[in-house]
Design a protein around this motif. Structure first.
Motif, PDB file in Angstrom:
ATOM      1  N   GLY A   1      24.375  51.861  43.986  1.00 41.09           N
ATOM      2  CA  GLY A   1      25.354  51.181  43.155  1.00 41.09           C
ATOM      3  C   GLY A   1      26.451  50.532  43.989  1.00 41.09           C
ATOM      4  O   GLY A   1      26.881  49.405  43.707  1.00 41.09           O
ATOM      5  N   GLN A   2      26.899  51.224  45.036  1.00 40.00           N
ATOM      6  CA  GLN A   2      27.953  50.679  45.890  1.00 40.00           C
ATOM      7  C   GLN A   2      27.457  49.459  46.662  1.00 40.00           C
ATOM      8  O   GLN A   2      28.189  48.465  46.817  1.00 40.00           O
ATOM      9  CB  GLN A   2      28.439  51.747  46.876  1.00 40.00           C
ATOM     10  CG  GLN A   2      29.659  51.329  47.679  1.00 40.00           C
ATOM     11  CD  GLN A   2      30.858  51.033  46.792  1.00 40.00           C
ATOM     12  OE1 GLN A   2      31.265  51.878  46.000  1.00 40.00           O
ATOM     13  NE2 GLN A   2      31.428  49.835  46.920  1.00 40.00           N
ATOM     14  N   ALA A   3      26.212  49.524  47.131  1.00 37.25           N
ATOM     15  CA  ALA A   3      25.643  48.389  47.866  1.00 37.25           C
ATOM     16  C   ALA A   3      25.508  47.167  46.964  1.00 37.25           C
ATOM     17  O   ALA A   3      25.707  46.028  47.405  1.00 37.25           O
ATOM     18  CB  ALA A   3      24.288  48.775  48.451  1.00 37.25           C
TER      19      ALA A   3
ATOM     20  N   THR B   1      27.516  46.566  44.338  1.00 37.82           N
ATOM     21  CA  THR B   1      28.890  46.116  44.138  1.00 37.82           C
ATOM     22  C   THR B   1      29.399  45.320  45.336  1.00 37.82           C
ATOM     23  O   THR B   1      30.116  44.319  45.185  1.00 37.82           O
ATOM     24  CB  THR B   1      29.824  47.315  43.892  1.00 37.82           C
ATOM     25  OG1 THR B   1      29.401  47.998  42.709  1.00 37.82           O
ATOM     26  CG2 THR B   1      31.261  46.876  43.726  1.00 37.82           C
ATOM     27  N   ASP B   2      28.998  45.738  46.528  1.00 31.31           N
ATOM     28  CA  ASP B   2      29.434  45.077  47.757  1.00 31.31           C
ATOM     29  C   ASP B   2      28.684  43.779  48.040  1.00 31.31           C
ATOM     30  O   ASP B   2      28.956  43.107  49.042  1.00 31.31           O
ATOM     31  CB  ASP B   2      29.273  46.023  48.948  1.00 31.31           C
ATOM     32  CG  ASP B   2      30.207  47.218  48.881  1.00 31.31           C
ATOM     33  OD1 ASP B   2      31.195  47.156  48.110  1.00 31.31           O
ATOM     34  OD2 ASP B   2      29.947  48.212  49.581  1.00 31.31           O
TER      35      ASP B   2
ATOM     36  N   GLN C   1      24.342  56.657  43.808  1.00 32.77           N
ATOM     37  CA  GLN C   1      25.703  56.179  44.030  1.00 32.77           C
ATOM     38  C   GLN C   1      25.744  55.166  45.171  1.00 32.77           C
ATOM     39  O   GLN C   1      26.428  54.138  45.085  1.00 32.77           O
ATOM     40  CB  GLN C   1      26.626  57.348  44.336  1.00 32.77           C
ATOM     41  CG  GLN C   1      28.089  56.950  44.471  1.00 32.77           C
ATOM     42  CD  GLN C   1      29.008  58.162  44.619  1.00 32.77           C
ATOM     43  OE1 GLN C   1      28.587  59.304  44.466  1.00 32.77           O
ATOM     44  NE2 GLN C   1      30.273  57.909  44.911  1.00 32.77           N
ATOM     45  N   ALA C   2      25.004  55.420  46.241  1.00 33.08           N
ATOM     46  CA  ALA C   2      24.977  54.510  47.383  1.00 33.08           C
ATOM     47  C   ALA C   2      24.348  53.174  47.008  1.00 33.08           C
ATOM     48  O   ALA C   2      24.799  52.114  47.463  1.00 33.08           O
ATOM     49  CB  ALA C   2      24.223  55.143  48.551  1.00 33.08           C
TER      50      ALA C   2
ATOM     51  N   ASP D   1      26.299  47.298  34.189  1.00 34.49           N
ATOM     52  CA  ASP D   1      27.010  48.555  34.383  1.00 34.49           C
ATOM     53  C   ASP D   1      26.516  49.619  33.408  1.00 34.49           C
ATOM     54  O   ASP D   1      26.327  50.782  33.779  1.00 34.49           O
ATOM     55  CB  ASP D   1      28.516  48.355  34.202  1.00 34.49           C
ATOM     56  CG  ASP D   1      29.145  47.562  35.345  1.00 34.49           C
ATOM     57  OD1 ASP D   1      28.547  47.550  36.442  1.00 34.49           O
ATOM     58  OD2 ASP D   1      30.202  46.955  35.134  1.00 34.49           O
TER      59      ASP D   1
END
Length: 250
Positions: free
Chosen positions: A101-103, A105-106, A98-99, A146
């Motif tokens: 994936g967030q990185a 996205t950011d 999850q982390a 995705d």
């Protein structure tokens, strides 16, 4: 042309031994100069024949990734090496997926996924790691990042028991891909095993590059940053926080 020869072929049972590399059980392959010896770490370690010397080739890593996800201008690019049959890889995905994936996205991270297959012989079908890698290749070739990330997570969530009596068929893999949003053409690619040989070749060459980065001893999961192994990847997400906080050139 990339060779698909595996060093465990023909190894006698007497050459199997336990090898521990940390407080957590990781799946390890180690290169030896003259003979290749098969070994087990929690049911899955092999020794690789000596690989080509020299440093990691960034172009080869890029070429043999199942999918590259993230902005090309992201300040950090990492290479993640996994085997869909590896329980410790499942743990890594649960902790850091999850982390990561967030990185992405950011816009902070670009990631190249490398799906290895040295645990094939620990699967009921004898080729599950390769078939799962081939399925990931199909999803990656479709270009929907995705869907790839969802499928990647879903395969670890549905991971068959290592050394168990059953694993997932191509039809099962295609169904899981469809549940994550893969289109009909991608599902057919998985069912037909259309990208299996591509995945095997990519796994072999990615393994070669990883061997260069680790001095001959390679395992899953492993993360490389700038061609060097990242420590602490099984201790939560601190490794990623530290990596993203580094300044260029540090």
């Amino acid at each position: 042309m990339v060779s698909n020869k595996r060093s465990s072929t023909g190894a006698s049972p007497s050459k199997y031994q336990t090898r521990t590399t940390s407080s957590r059980s990781t799946y390890v392959l180690a290169g030896v100069a003259i003979i290749a010896v098969a070994a087990l770490v929690i049911g899955g370690v092999i020794w690789n024949s000596n690989r080509d010397k020299g440093g990691v080739d960034e172009a080869v890593l890029s070429q043999n990734a199942a999918l590259i996800i993230g902005d090309a201008a992201a300040p950090r690019t990492i290479d993640v090496f996994e085997d869909f049959s590896c329980p410790v890889c499942k743990e890594f995905e649960q902790q850091s997926g999850q982390a990561i994936g967030q990185a992405i996205t950011d816009g902070k991270l670009r990631i190249r996924y490398h799906m290895l297959n040295f645990l094939d012989k620990r699967s009921a079908s004898g080729d599950y790691s390769s078939r799962a890698a081939g399925a990931a290749q199909c999803v990656g070739e479709a270009g929907d990042k995705d869907v790839f990330l969802k499928f990647h997570s879903a395969l670890f969530a549905a991971q068959p028991e290592e050394g168990g009596d059953t694993d997932l068929s191509n039809t099962d893999l295609a169904r899981i891909a469809g549940e994550q949003g893969a289109n009909a053409a991608t599902q057919k690619c998985i069912t037909d095993g259309a990208s299996l040989e591509t995945a095997k070749n990519a796994a072999d060459e990615s393994e070669n590059q990883l061997s260069k980065a680790t001095g001959g001893q390679v395992g899953t999961p492993t993360v490389l940053s700038a061609g060097a192994p990242v420590n602490g990847i099984l201790d939560g997400t601190g490794w990623l926080d530290k990596l993203l906080a580094q300044k260029d050139g540090s």
